[in-house]
Write a protein that holds these residues in place. Structure first.
Motif, mmCIF file in Angstrom:
data_model
loop_
_atom_site.group_PDB
_atom_site.id
_atom_site.type_symbol
_atom_site.label_atom_id
_atom_site.label_comp_id
_atom_site.label_asym_id
_atom_site.label_seq_id
_atom_site.Cartn_x
_atom_site.Cartn_y
_atom_site.Cartn_z
ATOM 1 N N ASP A 124 0.833 -1.201 0.000
ATOM 2 C CA ASP A 124 0.000 0.000 0.000
ATOM 3 C C ASP A 124 0.872 1.257 0.000
ATOM 4 N N ALA A 125 1.930 1.215 0.797
ATOM 5 C CA ALA A 125 2.831 2.369 0.886
ATOM 6 C C ALA A 125 3.519 2.630 -0.448
ATOM 7 N N MET A 126 3.932 1.560 -1.137
ATOM 8 C CA MET A 126 4.570 1.739 -2.438
ATOM 9 C C MET A 126 3.600 2.301 -3.453
ATOM 10 N N GLY A 127 2.361 1.820 -3.410
ATOM 11 C CA GLY A 127 1.358 2.310 -4.348
ATOM 12 C C GLY A 127 1.046 3.785 -4.162
ATOM 13 N N LYS A 128 1.134 4.260 -2.920
ATOM 14 C CA LYS A 128 0.813 5.665 -2.616
ATOM 15 C C LYS A 128 2.053 6.557 -2.599
ATOM 16 N N GLY A 129 3.233 5.965 -2.796
ATOM 17 C CA GLY A 129 4.457 6.763 -2.753
ATOM 18 C C GLY A 129 4.743 7.322 -1.379
ATOM 19 N N ASP A 130 4.505 6.532 -0.340
ATOM 20 C CA ASP A 130 4.700 6.959 1.051
ATOM 21 C C ASP A 130 6.117 7.497 1.243
#
Length: 440
Positions: A124-130
């Protein structure tokens, strides 16, 4: 003159093929540098004895096949595997459960997640560019390591754990890694822990799997410890008897940060636990301990690099190894003290207890000091149980096997007694007792 190149092994060729075939399914590779990581591996290959850091643990010879990345298990298989899991199972904690390297939310329990602690699945973090992904790989030397780069290249799942400034939760967070199956597979998980200033967190980490299955876990834990923060970490490796288990912990410490980490190893036919420390802040405190109990041809490698780059750091590293039968223990430890790191106080020691004549221990402690106002030292010992102490115990009515077991417990206890969390300390002692009981 023509350049001389090593012929690629079947495992190296297989890993290249697996990466190519999986490239389309990889999530947000640019967020973690997946392509760069695999280019690093392509250039170096699996490390062999020619690589100084792997002089005693030849992965090129040990890994003969490239096991495919594990698929997410069925709900029933995951439930059955977790039901049999034992590591830290009786301790009250918030839990994140991974089965075959995949986060299983239905079998995780975050109902007791302490206030101030957040958990975000890494995909999820990778998908949102955290933005917290920038804290991955906090130690330069880890980024120059083939095991760590393979983890990045094949990263399948993991979590980002954040602790807000000043939060000091009472309950620990248990990272439970369970493996199951009937065919060889590999896993690659990454956990990032980010402690804001003045925070505290205790993390328990357990790794287990079935005997006889030739699986290949490769897990990594990245930690950033903010100013005045405290991170406590207890790790238990009870992987299956045929597993090749690779693990890395990389930690960056800011000013007045504290780290306590201990790893207990009884599992896997071959294991290598790497610890990379970037001691970037002033007046830090670091305690790094390890205990390994080996038999039946096992090899366990503990490799440590502590890089002191600031004034006043205190470091205590202690590793204990017990070897039964024809097992092999490896300890490689290096303390680097940069010129700016005046008043560094670092002590590192490796001790080995040989219960038979067939076992062997490889010790390689090193100091690399560029400062002139330091108090640093290292040492290593290796020997059989003290016959005078055995005689003393036996003279009081104890049979020799029990007397020897008591000496082993006392020997290993020095590495465990520093664990702050009482439940974790008791669980680790219980694992020592279970190993001795199985030995008979």
């Amino acid at each position: 003159m023509a350049e001389v190149k090593n012929l690629r092994t079947g495992a190296e060729t297989g890993l290249s093929a697996l990466f190519e075939s999986g490239r389309k399914s990889f999530a947000a590779e640019e967020a973690i540098g997946r392509e760069e990581a695999f280019k690093f591996f392509e250039a170096t290959g699996l490390p062999s004895r020619r690589v100084e850091a792997f002089k005693y643990t030849d992965l090129r010879a040990a890994i003969t096949d490239a096991a495919p990345p594990a698929e997410a298990p069925s709900a029933e298989a995951a439930r059955n595997a977790v039901a049999a899991a034992k590591g830290f199972a009786t301790i009250e904690a918030a839990r994140l459960t991974f089965v075959n390297g995949h986060l299983i939310r239905a079998l995780s329990d975050l109902s007791g997640l302490p206030e101030g602690v957040s958990v975000t699945p890494i995909n999820d973090a990778m998908g949102k560019g955290d933005s917290r992904l920038k804290r991955l790989a906090p130690v330069e030397q880890a980024r120059e390591n083939a095991i760590y780069q393979l983890n990045t290249a094949f990263l399948a799942d993991g979590v980002l754990i954040g602790v807000t400034a000043g939060a000091k939760p009472d309950l620990p967070l248990h990272l439970r890694f369970v493996n199951t199956g009937s065919e060889p597979f590999s896993t690659a998980t990454r956990v990032l822990v980010d402690l804001a200033d003045g925070a505290e967190l205790s993390v328990l980490e357990s790794h287990e799997g079935p005997d006889g299955l030739t699986y290949q876990p490769n897990d990594a834990l990245d930690v950033h410890i903010g100013k005045g923060s405290v991170f406590r970490h207890s790790r238990m490796n009870t992987e299956g008897s045929a597993a090749v288990a690779l693990s890395t912990i990389s930690v960056k410490l800011d000013d007045e940060a504290e780290l306590e980490t201990v790893a207990v190893v009884t599992g896997a036919v071959l294991s290598r636990h790497q610890i990379f420390l970037n001691i970037a802040g002033e007046n830090t405190k670091v305690v790094v301990n390890g205990a390994a109990m080996l038999r039946d041809g096992q090899l366990a490698d503990s490799t440590l690099l502590a890089d002191h780059a600031a004034v006043g750091g205190v470091g205590r590293e202690q590793f204990k190894t017990v070897i039964d039968g024809n097992a092999t223990g490896v300890f490689q430890g290096k303390i680097i003290v940069r010129q700016a790191a005046q008043q560094t106080d670092g002590k590192m020691k490796s001790d080995c207890l040989l219960l038979t004549d067939e076992g062997q221990m490889m010790n390689k402690p090193e100091l690399e000091i560029f400062a002139d106002d330091v108090a640093c030292g290292h040492g290593a010992t290796c020997g059989a149980p003290d016959e005078d102490l055995l005689f003393y115990l036996m003279a009081r009515g104890l049979p020799r096997p029990l007397a020897q077991s008591l000496l082993v417990q006392a020997f290993l206890g020095e590495a465990i007694e520093t664990v702050t969390h009482e439940g974790a300390r008791e669980a680790l002692i219980g694992e020592i007792e279970a190993w001795l009981h199985a030995r008979g």
